[in-house]
Motif scaffolding. Structure first.
Motif, short mmCIF file in Angstrom:
data_model
loop_
_atom_site.label_atom_id
_atom_site.label_comp_id
_atom_site.label_asym_id
_atom_site.label_seq_id
_atom_site.Cartn_x
_atom_site.Cartn_y
_atom_site.Cartn_z
N GLN A 167 0.83 -1.20 0.00
CA GLN A 167 0.00 0.00 0.00
C GLN A 167 0.86 1.25 0.00
N LEU A 168 1.91 1.24 0.81
CA LEU A 168 2.79 2.40 0.90
C LEU A 168 3.52 2.64 -0.41
N ARG A 169 3.95 1.59 -1.06
CA ARG A 169 4.63 1.75 -2.34
C ARG A 169 3.72 2.35 -3.40
N ASP A 170 2.42 2.06 -3.30
CA ASP A 170 1.47 2.62 -4.25
C ASP A 170 1.25 4.12 -4.05
N LEU A 171 1.63 4.61 -2.86
CA LEU A 171 1.31 5.99 -2.50
C LEU A 171 2.51 6.93 -2.52
N THR A 172 3.71 6.39 -2.68
CA THR A 172 4.90 7.25 -2.69
C THR A 172 5.97 6.64 -3.60
N GLU A 173 6.85 7.48 -4.09
CA GLU A 173 7.94 7.01 -4.95
C GLU A 173 9.24 6.82 -4.18
N VAL A 174 9.22 7.09 -2.87
CA VAL A 174 10.41 6.87 -2.05
C VAL A 174 10.68 5.37 -1.97
N PRO A 175 11.93 4.94 -2.14
CA PRO A 175 12.24 3.50 -2.03
C PRO A 175 11.86 2.94 -0.66
N ILE A 176 11.19 1.79 -0.66
CA ILE A 176 10.73 1.16 0.57
C ILE A 176 11.12 -0.31 0.55
N VAL A 177 11.69 -0.78 1.65
CA VAL A 177 12.15 -2.17 1.76
C VAL A 177 11.59 -2.75 3.05
N GLY A 178 11.16 -4.01 2.99
CA GLY A 178 10.73 -4.73 4.18
C GLY A 178 11.79 -5.72 4.61
N ILE A 179 11.89 -5.97 5.92
CA ILE A 179 12.96 -6.84 6.40
C ILE A 179 12.74 -8.30 6.00
N CYS A 180 11.47 -8.69 5.78
CA CYS A 180 11.22 -10.07 5.36
C CYS A 180 11.68 -10.28 3.92
N GLU A 181 11.21 -9.42 3.02
CA GLU A 181 11.59 -9.58 1.62
C GLU A 181 13.10 -9.44 1.43
N ALA A 182 13.70 -8.47 2.12
CA ALA A 182 15.14 -8.24 1.96
C ALA A 182 15.94 -9.45 2.41
N SER A 183 15.55 -10.04 3.53
CA SER A 183 16.31 -11.20 4.04
C SER A 183 16.11 -12.42 3.15
N MET A 184 14.90 -12.60 2.61
CA MET A 184 14.68 -13.73 1.70
C MET A 184 15.48 -13.56 0.42
N LEU A 185 15.55 -12.35 -0.09
CA LEU A 185 16.33 -12.11 -1.31
C LEU A 185 17.81 -12.36 -1.06
N GLU A 186 18.31 -11.91 0.09
CA GLU A 186 19.72 -12.16 0.41
C GLU A 186 19.99 -13.64 0.64
N ALA A 187 19.10 -14.29 1.38
CA ALA A 187 19.30 -15.71 1.71
C ALA A 187 19.31 -16.58 0.46
N SER A 188 18.52 -16.20 -0.53
CA SER A 188 18.38 -17.01 -1.75
C SER A 188 19.39 -16.67 -2.83
N THR A 189 20.36 -15.82 -2.51
CA THR A 189 21.39 -15.43 -3.49
C THR A 189 22.04 -16.67 -4.10
N HIS A 190 22.22 -16.63 -5.42
CA HIS A 190 22.84 -17.73 -6.17
C HIS A 190 22.06 -19.04 -6.04
N GLY A 191 20.75 -18.92 -5.82
CA GLY A 191 19.91 -20.11 -5.76
C GLY A 191 20.04 -20.93 -4.50
N ARG A 192 20.49 -20.30 -3.42
CA ARG A 192 20.61 -21.03 -2.15
C ARG A 192 19.24 -21.42 -1.60
N ARG A 193 19.16 -22.60 -1.05
CA ARG A 193 17.98 -23.01 -0.29
C ARG A 193 18.05 -22.35 1.08
N PHE A 194 16.93 -21.83 1.53
CA PHE A 194 16.95 -21.08 2.79
C PHE A 194 15.76 -21.43 3.67
#
Length: 234
Positions: free
Chosen positions: A93-120
């Motif tokens: 919802q927040l991303r739909d209302l502003t153009e400021v970059p927004i990151v969530g700790i869940c998505e960020a950690s999943m993206l980092e954990a899965s780097t290079h196709g790692r199982r996490f």
């Protein structure tokens, strides 16, 4: 002779704590600050209503409105926002209302954990949020890499209030995720678990992902990309 003034390159980010614990906000903000470059400042903001620790999907959903309100206020003066609850309430919802970059700790950690196709996998204290973690992995296109969630024993709030016991319980859950589930990286799932995540990252030789630092890393990349787009000649 023309004199060129140095451009102020200082950036400012805001960390939103969707729960009502000011102590948790301070802890999470300090963790984020410890990994920021010198030209980036940070402040934390705390929800004024809700619960001191989000424990289930209903509480997570209820926190979304406060995240949007705090995020819109912050977007007027900051360069980026971190939503620091492991479930990322209100982020779309927040991303739909502003153009400021927004990151969530869940998505960020999943993206980092899965780097290079790692199982996490995830190690955490909140059994009533587990289904949402799986949905989040699926939504990010990472479902095939997600090995599941391992839980600690005991009441989540009591554990969070006992750092030594919390770290010991989470360490056992991390070991199970690695040894029984075949995870190649394990996320410590929860903003209030931030300090334990940092300590466990030092304790294990295998990757243990601290969500707050993962969010800082990802947000800085987004801010850099946004700055490059708005100043193509720089």
């Amino acid at each position: 002779m023309l004199v060129q003034h140095a451009q102020d390159t200082t950036k400012h980010i805001v960390l939103i704590n969707p729960n009502t614990s000011a102590a948790t906000t301070a802890m999470m903000t300090d963790i984020a600050r410890s990994v920021l470059p010198v030209n980036v400042t940070i402040e934390g903001v705390t929800a004024t209503s809700g619960v001191p620790m989000i424990l289930d999907d209903n509480q997570l959903a209820a926190a979304a409105a406060g995240v949007v309100e705090m995020g819109l206020a912050a977007a007027r003066f900051c360069n980026g926002i971190i939503v620091s609850a492991f479930g990322d309430p209100g982020i779309e919802q927040l991303r739909d209302l502003t153009e400021v970059p927004i990151v969530g700790i869940c998505e960020a950690s999943m993206l980092e954990a899965s780097t290079h196709g790692r199982r996490f996998g995830i190690a955490t204290v909140t059994p009533d949020l587990v289904d949402g973690f799986a949905r989040k992995a699926e939504g990010l296109g990472l479902g095939q890499l997600f090995t599941g969630t391992r839980l600690t024993n005991g009441d989540p709030q009591k554990l969070a209030a006992d750092p030594e016991r919390l770290q010991a319980e989470l360490a056992f859950a991390v070991e199970e995720a690695f040894d029984l589930d075949g995870a190649e990286a394990v996320i410590i799932g929860g903003g209030p678990l931030g300090q334990a995540a940092v300590e466990l990252g030092r304790r294990f030789s295998r990757p243990v992902i601290a969500p707050i630092t993962a969010a800082v890393t990802l947000l800085l990349l987004h801010i850099k990309a946004t700055s490059a787009t708005s100043n193509p000649s720089s």
